[in-house]
Design an enzyme around this catalytic site. Structure first.
Site, PDB file in Angstrom:
ATOM      1  N   VAL A 285       0.883  -1.200  -0.118  1.00  0.00           N
ATOM      2  CA  VAL A 285      -0.151   0.135   0.039  1.00  0.00           C
ATOM      3  C   VAL A 285       0.990   1.323  -0.005  1.00  0.00           C
ATOM      4  O   VAL A 285       2.003   1.148   0.499  1.00  0.00           O
ATOM      5  CB  VAL A 285      -0.995   0.014   1.231  1.00  0.00           C
ATOM      6  CG1 VAL A 285      -1.937  -1.294   1.400  1.00  0.00           C
ATOM      7  CG2 VAL A 285      -0.376   0.212   2.461  1.00  0.00           C
ATOM      8  N   GLU A 286       0.279   2.313  -0.330  1.00  0.00           N
ATOM      9  CA  GLU A 286       0.762   3.824  -0.324  1.00  0.00           C
ATOM     10  C   GLU A 286       2.115   3.689  -1.317  1.00  0.00           C
ATOM     11  O   GLU A 286       3.062   4.424  -0.996  1.00  0.00           O
ATOM     12  CB  GLU A 286       1.175   4.356   1.018  1.00  0.00           C
ATOM     13  CG  GLU A 286      -0.010   4.691   1.678  1.00  0.00           C
ATOM     14  CD  GLU A 286       0.366   5.176   3.144  1.00  0.00           C
ATOM     15  OE1 GLU A 286       1.640   5.750   3.152  1.00  0.00           O
ATOM     16  OE2 GLU A 286      -0.491   5.665   3.956  1.00  0.00           O
ATOM     17  N   GLY A 287       1.958   2.985  -2.339  1.00  0.00           N
ATOM     18  CA  GLY A 287       3.247   2.954  -3.406  1.00  0.00           C
ATOM     19  C   GLY A 287       3.876   1.579  -3.229  1.00  0.00           C
ATOM     20  O   GLY A 287       4.530   1.288  -1.823  1.00  0.00           O
TER      21      GLY A 287
END
Length: 845
Positions: free
Chosen positions: A520-522
């Site tokens: 998540v988040e990249g």
């Protein structure tokens, strides 16, 4: 300046009396020049001193025509560099034209990402001469009495009421009473100001709450983290209108609204700047009247809390084809809005099921969803500002949520593994005493200490007013990766105990949820190969961003100052790297910090080598470096290793330099600095220009790679620290949910660990005085205890204690078994899932 000149003139005079005046003065001359470059004198000061040195050298030293001629030409060039009007014409303007051709293109979204946040300790590491006084002067993060009471009270109670097996296997969701407790006690309102009914916790307290919850359950921590990370509350707090704040923030604080934030599109993934979701400014009917609003079309997935959300934060690309907003633009760019769940056309999809850990996550979509303009966060004036809003707040959220969750899971793994490997025996000794297991335990302890240092010190920097964007990427990647390593190690030392799921398994679900943080988040691969160094090289370098901005603005004066500052900076770092490598940084000035002083010096050494390598790479590869992701990733690893080692040292200082922690600090620093060395080596080995690679290696590793990884003896010390009750174990595992109660395996493991200190000497007496003498012949432990008591080897009290100890051990090392029908997940019909049933509105929860 005058003092430096007098000292050097004195050395020149003294050198005249050296027997071998030529050789002696030549060495003196070269040495003086090295000192000047090492000390980073300004260009004019360097030139004056160089002139005096060369005059003395020419007069005293034996003739050497070509060499001295070269030096006089060099001196002439130095004086030319000091004449700014002339050098701008002859050097700066032509170079700026060539520089513009090397300069990579930069979109508006990339520009906003670079400008987001602040430069903190990461900027110091790019200088080659980091000022540790600045880092050490930062205030140590502390919990207020109110924050500590929340951790000791509501956090404890939440952990107590949470049943991981019931949630993950039976229900597929947390029961209503847990959801209600989360909402009513303010777990979703930690970042909301008190004037709106929130807790208004510090970043450090926010982080510590997540650490404690993650030691109990990754699902529980993730659910708590999302409303307090990048999402509606944070965006409203920083950018919302007063009307939006006054309406939503109190409702979010009371838990009346459950937020989610929808960013990821199936086609865009991590490339948020390429979102195909659109919002078009147009006229339409809303609540019975015609207004100017937004027609939204979007498709999102992986949205945490979406299945139960009552208000949806939405990122989309805004267009105004009829210019109804009153401006000249048609494409405004990424914009953020808040959409109530009941809005016509908004569809909440069914839940995703991430790796058998059923936190509320799912897709949502909308077709021709019409909403007023005031749903834009911040109102119409913030149209097109969504990307800036997101990257500015992401730099803070990334430093807290994922690193804290990973650290809490790691702390729980260390706490459990130290106790388990002490009470679990093979070949009449604790498995934790085997060298192979000791090495793994040491790695777990060292990595967890590093993670804790990074998340706590960086959170403290946020509380001090920083918004560290590059460190947020470093923590996102490296802390979650270390968390993955600790989770793997914990499973390894537990063996079969770790892989059999059931109520007795305290590792399995957290192990399963680890890849979520990696993704998540990249995704971590993207974060390492593109973001850490790609953003850091421009954002943190003392001169690069100035050069880029002045070149694009065609400001020759600013470009000239930045360029020649950069040249001197590179030369100085080359010299500093060479000198500190030869001396192993023993004479490098750092603060007087006691036993950790050498690690401060090593960081300075690697900082100079890193800064020099960065400048050579950027000068020779230019924009092509952006495509050489492996090179960028290795440079990013070097930067991250220095940052993490710095955090370890600062954390040790913040805790008052406890002497017992020194082995852990040494292991953590050695581990990071050894990684920095090896990544620099790989960078040089793979540098495209082999000649420049050789030159850099001569200046960075003139004597070869001399730095060593942590020793086995040091690792044994770390393992011993968690194999018994100790202050080191308590500090490394601070905030772990360890209360002694029937439903908490970590508390029960700690109880058994404490009992082992009394039991082991008695068990040894049975083996030595009983088994070896033939007085004890039973093969099972209860039988041995009975025979030893009968033979007078142990007392009745000791026998009773051993029986209780053995019973508790067998309970802790046991695993669950099931009837086949029990392995099917069954939803509990007696309570609503997700804290509420939204199916009445036509959506599936």
């Amino acid at each position: 300046m005058l003092g430096a000149i007098l000292v050097i003139l004195s050395l020149i005079a003294g050198a005249a009396y050296v027997a071998q005046v030529g050789t002696g003065f030549t060495l003196l001359f070269v040495g003086a020049i090295v000192v000047l470059a090492y000390k980073r004198l300004p260009l004019i000061a360097f030139t004056v001193v160089f002139t005096l040195l060369l005059a003395g050298y020419t007069y005293i030293a034996p003739p050497a025509g070509v060499w001295k001629g070269f030096l006089w030409v060099l001196l002439a060039a130095l004086w030319l560099f000091n004449l700014r009007p002339l050098r701008k014409v002859l050097i700066t303007r032509p170079f700026m034209k060539a520089y513009m051709r090397l300069l990579p293109s930069m979109s508006q979204t990339e520009k906003e990402a670079l400008e987001a946040g602040t430069v903190w300790w990461d900027g110091e590491l790019f200088t080659g001469k980091p000022r540790f006084e600045k880092l050490l002067a930062a205030k140590a993060p502390q919990l207020t009495a109110e924050e500590q009471a929340f951790i000791d009270g509501p956090c404890e109670e939440l952990c107590r009421m949470y049943d991981d097996w019931d949630v993950t296997h039976k229900r597929g969701d947390m029961p209503k009473h847990v959801w209600d407790y989360l909402k009513s006690k303010g777990f979703f309102a930690m970042i909301i100001p008190k004037k709106y009914g929130g807790l208004e916790f510090s970043a450090y307290a926010h982080s510590c709450v997540l650490v404690k919850l993650a030691s109990r359950s990754g699902l529980l921590a993730a659910t708590t983290a999302v409303p307090n990370s990048l999402g509606p509350a944070e965006l409203l707090n920083h950018y919302g209108t007063e009307e939006q704040k006054n309406f939503y923030l109190p409702r979010l604080a009371r838990g009346e609204e459950v937020p989610c934030f929808a960013l990821t599109h199936p086609r865009a993934g991590s490339d948020a700047a390429s979102l195909p979701d659109t919002g078009v400014v147009c006229r339409g009917m809303y609540q019975g009247r015609e207004i100017v609003g937004l027609k939204l079309n979007f498709c999102k997935r992986y949205i945490t809390l979406a299945p139960i959300a009552t208000v949806v934060g939405l990122a989309f690309r805004l267009y105004d084809p009829d210019k109804l907003l009153g401006g000249d633009k048609i494409d405004y760019g990424i914009t953020c809005a808040l959409i109530p769940r009941a809005t016509a056309g908004l569809q909440i999809g069914r839940r995703h099921f991430p790796l058998n850990v059923p936190f509320q996550n799912g897709p949502l979509s909308g077709k021709d969803v019409f909403v007023p303009l005031d749903t834009i966060i911040g109102g119409p004036k913030m149209a097109g500002q969504g990307w800036r809003m997101l990257v500015e707040q992401l730099s803070v959220g990334r430093c807290i949520s994922l690193p804290s969750n990973a650290t809490g899971g790691a702390k729980g793994g260390v706490f459990a593994s130290g106790a388990y490997t002490r009470i679990r025996r093979q070949f009449n000794m604790p498995v934790g005493k085997f060298e192979g297991v000791e090495a793994v335990l040491a790695r777990m302890v060292g990595n967890t200490y590093t993670m804790d240092a990074a998340r706590s010190v960086t959170a403290g920097a946020i509380d001090g007013g920083e918004k560290p964007s590059v460190p947020s990427a470093m923590l996102k990647y490296h802390v979650t990766e270390m968390g993955r390593q600790v989770a793997n190690d914990a499973m390894d030392v537990h063996g079969g105990k770790g892989i059999q799921l059931g109520p007795r398994n305290y590792l399995g679900r957290n192990y399963q949820v680890v890849p979520v943080a990696i993704t998540v988040e990249g995704a971590n691969i993207l974060t390492r190969s593109l973001i850490i160094f790609g953003q850091g090289a421009i954002r943190c370098h003392p001169f690069v961003l100035k050069e880029m901005n002045s070149a694009r603005a065609k400001n020759v004066d600013e470009f000239d100052r930045a360029l020649f500052g950069h040249v001197g900076f590179t030369i100085s770092n080359a010299v500093r790297s060479f000198v500190m490598a030869l001396t192993h940084a023993r004479f490098t000035h750092v603060p007087e910090v006691g036993d950790t002083r050498r690690y401060f010096q090593h960081i300075v050494r690697f900082s100079a080598s890193f800064a020099f390598a960065v400048d050579v790479a950027m000068l020779t590869l230019g924009g092509y470096l952006k495509k050489k992701e492996n090179l960028s990733a290795r440079l990013g690893d070097v930067l991250s290793a220095m940052y993490l080692a710095s955090m370890v040292l600062k954390h040790h200082e913040n805790q008052g330099r406890p002497a017992d922690d020194l082995p852990v600090v040494e292991w953590a620093c050695r581990n990071q600095l050894y990684k920095a060395q090896e990544q620099l080596h790989d960078f040089l080995r793979n540098f495209p220009n082999r000649f420049l690679g050789w030159v850099m290696r001569a200046l960075i590793f003139p004597g070869g790679r001399a730095y060593s990884a942590p020793s086995d003896r040091l690792g044994r010390t770390l393992a011993d620290a968690v194999l018994a009750p100790s202050e080191v174990r308590d500090r490394v595992c601070r905030f772990v949910y360890r209360t002694l109660e029937p439903g908490n395996p970590l508390g029960l493991l700690q109880e058994a660990l404490v009992m082992s200190q009394t039991a082991e000497p008695i068990e040894k007496r049975i083996r030595v005085d009983g088994v070896k003498t033939g007085k004890v012949t039973a093969l099972d432990v209860p039988g041995q205890i009975a025979q030893a008591q009968a033979a007078g080897i142990i007392s009745e009290t000791e026998a009773a204690m051993l029986r209780d100890y053995d019973r508790k051990i067998m309970e802790l090392i046991s695993v669950d078994d099931f009837d086949t029908t029990e392995l099917a997940a069954q939803a509990e019909p007696d309570e609503q899932v997700g804290g509420g049933d939204f199916r009445a509105s036509g959506q599936v929860a």
